[in-house]
Design a protein around this motif. Structure first.
Motif, PDB file in Angstrom:
ATOM      1  N   SER A   1       2.318 -57.751 -44.845  1.00 37.27           N
ATOM      2  CA  SER A   1       1.345 -56.491 -45.418  1.00 37.27           C
ATOM      3  C   SER A   1       1.646 -56.725 -46.862  1.00 37.27           C
ATOM      4  O   SER A   1       0.681 -56.497 -48.016  1.00 37.27           O
ATOM      5  CB  SER A   1       1.735 -55.301 -45.039  1.00 37.27           C
ATOM      6  OG  SER A   1       1.379 -55.134 -43.646  1.00 37.27           O
TER       7      SER A   1
ATOM      8  N   PHE B   1      -5.065 -53.859 -41.138  1.00 35.40           N
ATOM      9  CA  PHE B   1      -4.255 -52.651 -40.717  1.00 35.40           C
ATOM     10  C   PHE B   1      -5.053 -51.820 -39.283  1.00 35.40           C
ATOM     11  O   PHE B   1      -4.103 -51.406 -38.795  1.00 35.40           O
ATOM     12  CB  PHE B   1      -4.462 -51.883 -42.092  1.00 35.40           C
ATOM     13  CG  PHE B   1      -3.860 -52.378 -43.121  1.00 35.40           C
ATOM     14  CD1 PHE B   1      -2.427 -52.802 -42.997  1.00 35.40           C
ATOM     15  CD2 PHE B   1      -4.239 -51.961 -44.523  1.00 35.40           C
ATOM     16  CE1 PHE B   1      -1.886 -53.260 -44.204  1.00 35.40           C
ATOM     17  CE2 PHE B   1      -3.578 -52.368 -45.422  1.00 35.40           C
ATOM     18  CZ  PHE B   1      -2.343 -52.886 -45.405  1.00 35.40           C
TER      19      PHE B   1
ATOM     20  N   GLN C   1      -0.511 -47.863 -51.797  1.00 33.07           N
ATOM     21  CA  GLN C   1      -0.205 -48.680 -50.401  1.00 33.07           C
ATOM     22  C   GLN C   1       0.791 -49.601 -50.826  1.00 33.07           C
ATOM     23  O   GLN C   1       1.909 -49.763 -50.219  1.00 33.07           O
ATOM     24  CB  GLN C   1      -1.359 -49.197 -49.903  1.00 33.07           C
ATOM     25  CG  GLN C   1      -2.643 -48.442 -49.356  1.00 33.07           C
ATOM     26  CD  GLN C   1      -3.751 -49.031 -48.997  1.00 33.07           C
ATOM     27  OE1 GLN C   1      -3.976 -50.068 -49.155  1.00 33.07           O
ATOM     28  NE2 GLN C   1      -4.522 -48.350 -48.299  1.00 33.07           N
ATOM     29  N   ASP C   2       0.637 -50.267 -51.975  1.00 31.95           N
ATOM     30  CA  ASP C   2       1.743 -51.546 -52.318  1.00 31.95           C
ATOM     31  C   ASP C   2       3.193 -50.680 -52.642  1.00 31.95           C
ATOM     32  O   ASP C   2       4.058 -51.407 -52.152  1.00 31.95           O
ATOM     33  CB  ASP C   2       1.187 -52.226 -53.457  1.00 31.95           C
ATOM     34  CG  ASP C   2       2.108 -53.243 -54.087  1.00 31.95           C
ATOM     35  OD1 ASP C   2       2.218 -54.210 -53.275  1.00 31.95           O
ATOM     36  OD2 ASP C   2       2.753 -53.272 -55.139  1.00 31.95           O
TER      37      ASP C   2
ATOM     38  N   GLU D   1      -4.657 -48.133 -53.717  1.00 36.84           N
ATOM     39  CA  GLU D   1      -4.153 -49.280 -53.374  1.00 36.84           C
ATOM     40  C   GLU D   1      -2.874 -49.695 -53.979  1.00 36.84           C
ATOM     41  O   GLU D   1      -1.954 -50.198 -53.546  1.00 36.84           O
ATOM     42  CB  GLU D   1      -5.190 -50.634 -54.160  1.00 36.84           C
ATOM     43  CG  GLU D   1      -6.545 -50.605 -53.536  1.00 36.84           C
ATOM     44  CD  GLU D   1      -6.448 -51.367 -52.133  1.00 36.84           C
ATOM     45  OE1 GLU D   1      -5.454 -52.173 -51.642  1.00 36.84           O
ATOM     46  OE2 GLU D   1      -7.379 -51.073 -51.391  1.00 36.84           O
TER      47      GLU D   1
ATOM     48  N   PRO E   1      -2.064 -55.441 -50.200  1.00 34.59           N
ATOM     49  CA  PRO E   1      -2.692 -54.764 -51.258  1.00 34.59           C
ATOM     50  C   PRO E   1      -2.521 -55.016 -52.656  1.00 34.59           C
ATOM     51  O   PRO E   1      -3.200 -54.764 -53.495  1.00 34.59           O
ATOM     52  CB  PRO E   1      -2.018 -53.357 -51.008  1.00 34.59           C
ATOM     53  CG  PRO E   1      -1.664 -53.550 -49.401  1.00 34.59           C
ATOM     54  CD  PRO E   1      -1.370 -54.807 -49.379  1.00 34.59           C
TER      55      PRO E   1
ATOM     56  N   GLN F   1      -2.516 -45.003 -41.155  1.00 37.44           N
ATOM     57  CA  GLN F   1      -2.980 -44.245 -42.512  1.00 37.44           C
ATOM     58  C   GLN F   1      -3.901 -45.203 -43.519  1.00 37.44           C
ATOM     59  O   GLN F   1      -4.842 -45.059 -44.022  1.00 37.44           O
ATOM     60  CB  GLN F   1      -1.922 -43.472 -43.403  1.00 37.44           C
ATOM     61  CG  GLN F   1      -1.523 -42.362 -42.497  1.00 37.44           C
ATOM     62  CD  GLN F   1      -0.330 -41.609 -43.197  1.00 37.44           C
ATOM     63  OE1 GLN F   1      -0.433 -41.286 -44.356  1.00 37.44           O
ATOM     64  NE2 GLN F   1       0.890 -41.381 -42.480  1.00 37.44           N
ATOM     65  N   PHE F   2      -3.232 -46.378 -43.603  1.00 29.11           N
ATOM     66  CA  PHE F   2      -3.800 -47.440 -44.595  1.00 29.11           C
ATOM     67  C   PHE F   2      -5.065 -47.852 -44.173  1.00 29.11           C
ATOM     68  O   PHE F   2      -6.011 -47.925 -44.886  1.00 29.11           O
ATOM     69  CB  PHE F   2      -2.760 -48.430 -44.744  1.00 29.11           C
ATOM     70  CG  PHE F   2      -1.408 -48.293 -45.388  1.00 29.11           C
ATOM     71  CD1 PHE F   2      -1.242 -47.115 -46.157  1.00 29.11           C
ATOM     72  CD2 PHE F   2      -0.551 -49.384 -45.627  1.00 29.11           C
ATOM     73  CE1 PHE F   2      -0.124 -46.922 -46.977  1.00 29.11           C
ATOM     74  CE2 PHE F   2       0.557 -49.084 -46.322  1.00 29.11           C
ATOM     75  CZ  PHE F   2       1.038 -48.106 -46.914  1.00 29.11           C
TER      76      PHE F   2
ATOM     77  N   GLU G   1      -8.112 -56.027 -45.660  1.00 29.78           N
ATOM     78  CA  GLU G   1      -7.152 -55.045 -45.511  1.00 29.78           C
ATOM     79  C   GLU G   1      -7.579 -54.027 -44.337  1.00 29.78           C
ATOM     80  O   GLU G   1      -6.844 -53.807 -43.660  1.00 29.78           O
ATOM     81  CB  GLU G   1      -7.090 -54.225 -46.768  1.00 29.78           C
ATOM     82  CG  GLU G   1      -6.461 -55.027 -48.074  1.00 29.78           C
ATOM     83  CD  GLU G   1      -6.325 -54.171 -49.153  1.00 29.78           C
ATOM     84  OE1 GLU G   1      -5.369 -53.270 -49.235  1.00 29.78           O
ATOM     85  OE2 GLU G   1      -7.355 -54.514 -49.953  1.00 29.78           O
TER      86      GLU G   1
ATOM     87  N   GLN H   1      -7.817 -45.385 -44.733  1.00 28.87           N
ATOM     88  CA  GLN H   1      -7.987 -45.559 -46.144  1.00 28.87           C
ATOM     89  C   GLN H   1      -8.860 -46.605 -46.629  1.00 28.87           C
ATOM     90  O   GLN H   1      -9.908 -46.504 -47.526  1.00 28.87           O
ATOM     91  CB  GLN H   1      -6.582 -45.634 -47.183  1.00 28.87           C
ATOM     92  CG  GLN H   1      -5.858 -44.172 -46.929  1.00 28.87           C
ATOM     93  CD  GLN H   1      -4.535 -44.244 -47.195  1.00 28.87           C
ATOM     94  OE1 GLN H   1      -4.008 -45.538 -47.794  1.00 28.87           O
ATOM     95  NE2 GLN H   1      -3.579 -43.341 -46.996  1.00 28.87           N
ATOM     96  N   GLU H   2      -8.605 -47.708 -45.959  1.00 31.28           N
ATOM     97  CA  GLU H   2      -9.467 -48.940 -46.352  1.00 31.28           C
ATOM     98  C   GLU H   2     -10.796 -48.715 -45.783  1.00 31.28           C
ATOM     99  O   GLU H   2     -11.867 -49.203 -46.367  1.00 31.28           O
ATOM    100  CB  GLU H   2      -8.971 -50.215 -45.823  1.00 31.28           C
ATOM    101  CG  GLU H   2      -7.716 -50.602 -46.185  1.00 31.28           C
ATOM    102  CD  GLU H   2      -7.512 -50.698 -47.662  1.00 31.28           C
ATOM    103  OE1 GLU H   2      -8.715 -50.996 -48.246  1.00 31.28           O
ATOM    104  OE2 GLU H   2      -6.546 -50.224 -48.422  1.00 31.28           O
TER     105      GLU H   2
END
Length: 331
Positions: A181, A80, A218-219, A215, A185, A121-122, A76, A125-126
């Protein structure tokens, strides 16, 4: 005598006045403390608990379950980061790779500003997720990842049971990237749901609950962005976004080999929440509770082979960690 009595009276009045002042000050101070937000008074403790994850002992039985998700978090993070910025962990946090090989075929996607902002942003975060896990358990180096357009095209061809023409390219535009994508997630979050009841230590449970929360978010964002375009036909295939998600979810169910644990954006009404609605912006079982998956189910899906012993797909050389390697050794 009268003079002495007068002085004693004055002294008593001064003492009473001082006592009253002191008492009033103490009461005011106490009231101010009550009015101060809790986060101010306990912030240090919260920060200590939040960022000092490795301070608590993780039971041996939890280690493998905490390390396994690194496989998906690496995937991820790289997808991303490259999709939004055009570069990956080797540039933003090389220490987190532990010298693992660079991903194959990842590149910057042609995203509109809004989508690019969300995906970036994702990405960050990852990076945080990788840090959190590797502060808690030792982990392992980044595995070999294949994030090439060709790798994604194979998944989409498998989902439709035929080659799409032209081959699906996740990096071509925002809609394609969101559909790609959609693959990622959700698989991770079902893994966290599955791991949670097996964990023993409070540190492990807190970490997985926190990872699961983000997660899932995000999904939900990805699904919401796609749901707004559910009836849009994806160029040049003439197939709706909803149908793409349904096919991809069906594929994951098929590869996972454990029944229904995945649903697209538009489903038969009887399968919707409380059997009342077709829209399915969040996937869940008959009680609208998140589905769970085991590491073995996840490996079958991300390998694209339906077999945890047969690497491929996004992990051409297999995933890492004791759980994944135990299946490779058993070949």
């Amino acid at each position: 005598m009268r003079s002495h009595t007068h002085l004693t009276s004055q002294h008593r009045k001064q003492n009473m006045s001082h006592f009253a002042y002191t008492s009033t000050t103490a009461i005011v101070a106490f009231l101010i403390l009550l009015l101060v937000p809790h986060s101010y008074s306990s912030g240090d403790a919260i920060l200590s608990d939040e960022y000092d994850l490795e301070a608590s002992t993780v039971p041996d039985s939890d280690v493998d379950l905490l390390e396994f998700p690194l496989n998906l978090e690496y995937l991820e993070a790289e997808f991303f980061l490259f999709g939004s910025l055009g570069f990956g962990l080797d540039r933003v946090a090389p220490n987190l790779t532990s010298g693992g090989p660079k991903p194959i075929g990842a590149r910057k996607a042609m995203l509109d500003p809004y989508t690019r902002d969300v995906i970036e942003q994702f990405a960050w975060q990852e990076v945080g997720h990788l840090r959190a896990i590797k502060r808690t358990v030792k982990g392992f180096p980044r595995p070999q990842l294949d994030l090439s357009a060709k790798s994604f095209a194979k998944v989409f061809d498998l989902a439709f049971g035929r080659p799409l023409k032209p081959p699906f390219d996740p990096y071509a535009n925002s809609l394609n990237y969101l559909l790609a994508s959609y693959l990622i997630p959700y698989v991770g979050l079902t893994g966290y749901v599955g791991a949670n009841p097996k964990l023993q230590g409070p540190t492990s449970k807190r970490l997985v609950a926190g990872l699961l929360g983000v997660e899932s978010g995000q999904d939900a964002v990805i699904r919401t962005m796609l749901y707004r375009q559910a009836l849009v036909r994806v160029h040049p295939y003439g197939i709706t976004v909803a149908e793409f998600t349904n096919r991809l979810s069906d594929l994951r169910n098929k590869l996972g080999q454990m029944g229904l644990k995945d649903e697209g954006l538009l489903i038969p009404k009887y399968k919707g929440a409380e059997g009342k609605i077709r829209g399915n912006v969040l996937a869940g079982d008959s009680y609208s509770v998140a589905y769970d998956r085991t590491p073995e189910e996840i490996l079958r899906i991300v390998y694209g082979s339906g077999d945890e012993r047969a690497p491929g797909g996004f992990y051409p050389k297999g995933a890492d960690g004791r759980i994944a390697k135990s299946h490779l050794r058993s070949e």
